[in-house]
Motif scaffolding. Structure first.
Motif, short mmCIF file in Angstrom:
data_model
loop_
_atom_site.label_atom_id
_atom_site.label_comp_id
_atom_site.label_asym_id
_atom_site.label_seq_id
_atom_site.Cartn_x
_atom_site.Cartn_y
_atom_site.Cartn_z
N ASP A 30 9.95 4.29 8.63
CA ASP A 30 10.33 5.46 7.83
C ASP A 30 9.26 6.54 7.99
OD1 ASP A 30 8.21 5.05 5.79
OD2 ASP A 30 9.42 3.31 5.25
N SER A 64 7.37 8.05 5.84
CA SER A 64 6.14 7.80 5.10
C SER A 64 5.20 6.92 5.93
CB SER A 64 6.46 7.14 3.76
OG SER A 64 5.27 6.80 3.08
N THR A 65 5.73 5.89 6.54
CA THR A 65 4.94 5.00 7.39
C THR A 65 4.42 5.76 8.61
OG1 THR A 65 6.19 3.09 6.63
CG2 THR A 65 5.01 2.85 8.70
N ARG A 122 3.78 8.94 8.82
CA ARG A 122 2.68 9.82 8.36
C ARG A 122 1.39 9.02 8.19
NH1 ARG A 122 6.90 12.35 5.59
NH2 ARG A 122 6.62 11.07 3.74
N ASP A 123 1.49 7.85 7.57
CA ASP A 123 0.31 7.00 7.38
C ASP A 123 -0.27 6.57 8.73
OD1 ASP A 123 0.59 7.22 4.63
OD2 ASP A 123 1.54 5.25 4.40
N ASP A 126 15.40 7.32 8.40
CA ASP A 126 14.60 6.17 7.99
C ASP A 126 15.43 4.90 8.04
OD1 ASP A 126 12.53 7.92 7.42
OD2 ASP A 126 12.72 7.75 5.24
#
Length: 158
Positions: free
Chosen positions: A91, A93-94, A96-97, A123
Motif C-alpha cells: 500500500d 503508506s508502506t 512511503r515508509d 493498494d
C-alpha cells in the motif's frame, strides 16, 4: 529468465506480504522460473518478528495448494535494499515508509505492488481486522497481481 530477487512488504508481515511471497513462489515454480525468481517478505514494523503468518493467510494459501506455514515474520532491514532487485509495498503508506528507509541510490527499487505489477495504482487492502472470508478476496488480488508481475518479468527477460 534473468534472475530477480523480490521482496514483498506490508505493515506487519503476517497477512499480505507472506501470502504474496507464497503466491509468487508457487506461480514462478509452475512457470518454470523457480530458480530465476527469488522471493521473500517483510514488514515495516517489528510487532510480529518471528511469528508465523496469520492463520487466515495460512488457510487461504493452503486452500489453493500453497504452504506458507513455515514462514516467519521479519522487519525490513537496511541490507534488504542491497539484497533485492524489487521491493514491492502492498500500500502507499508502506511505500512511503520504504522510501524514507531506502538509501538514495536504491530508492528506485521501491514500488507500489499493484502499480508495478499491473500498471494500475491501488493498494492491496489490509485484511487484518476483517473476517476470514476477506482473505479469499486478498488471495485473488495477490494472484492476479503476481501473474501480471510474472508476465512483466518474462517480457523483460526476452
Amino acid at each position: 529468465m534473468k534472475p530477480v530477487r523480490i521482496l514483498f512488504v506490508c505493515l506487519g508481515n503476517i497477512c499480505r506480504s507472506p501470502l504474496a511471497e507464497g503466491v509468487m513462489r508457487d506461480l514462478a515454480q509452475k512457470a518454470g522460473h523457480g530458480q530465476a525468481i527469488s522471493v521473500d517478505s517483510a514488514g515495516i514494523g517489528a510487532w510480529h518478528v518471528g511469528a508465523p503468518p496469520d492463520q487466515r493467510s495460512i488457510s487461504v494459501a493452503k486452500a489453493h495448494g500453497i504452504d506458507i506455514a513455515a514462514l516467519r515474520g521479519r522487519q525490513v532491514s537496511a541490507a534488504d535494499f542491497a539484497a533485492f532487485d524489487l521491493i514491492l509495498g502492498m500500500d502507499m503508506s508502506t511505500v512511503r515508509d520504504l522510501s524514507v528507509l531506502a538509501p538514495p541510490a536504491m530508492a528506485g527499487k521501491v514500488h507500489l505492488f499493484m502499480r508495478y505489477a499491473t500498471g494500475r495504482a491501488g493498494d492491496v487492502p489490509d485484511p487484518y481486522y476483517e473476517a476470514a472470508d476477506v482473505f479469499e478476496a486478498l488471495y485473488q488480488i495477490l494472484e492476479a497481481g503476481c501473474l501480471s508481475l510474472l508476465a512483466r518479468l518474462e517480457v523483460r527477460a526476452s
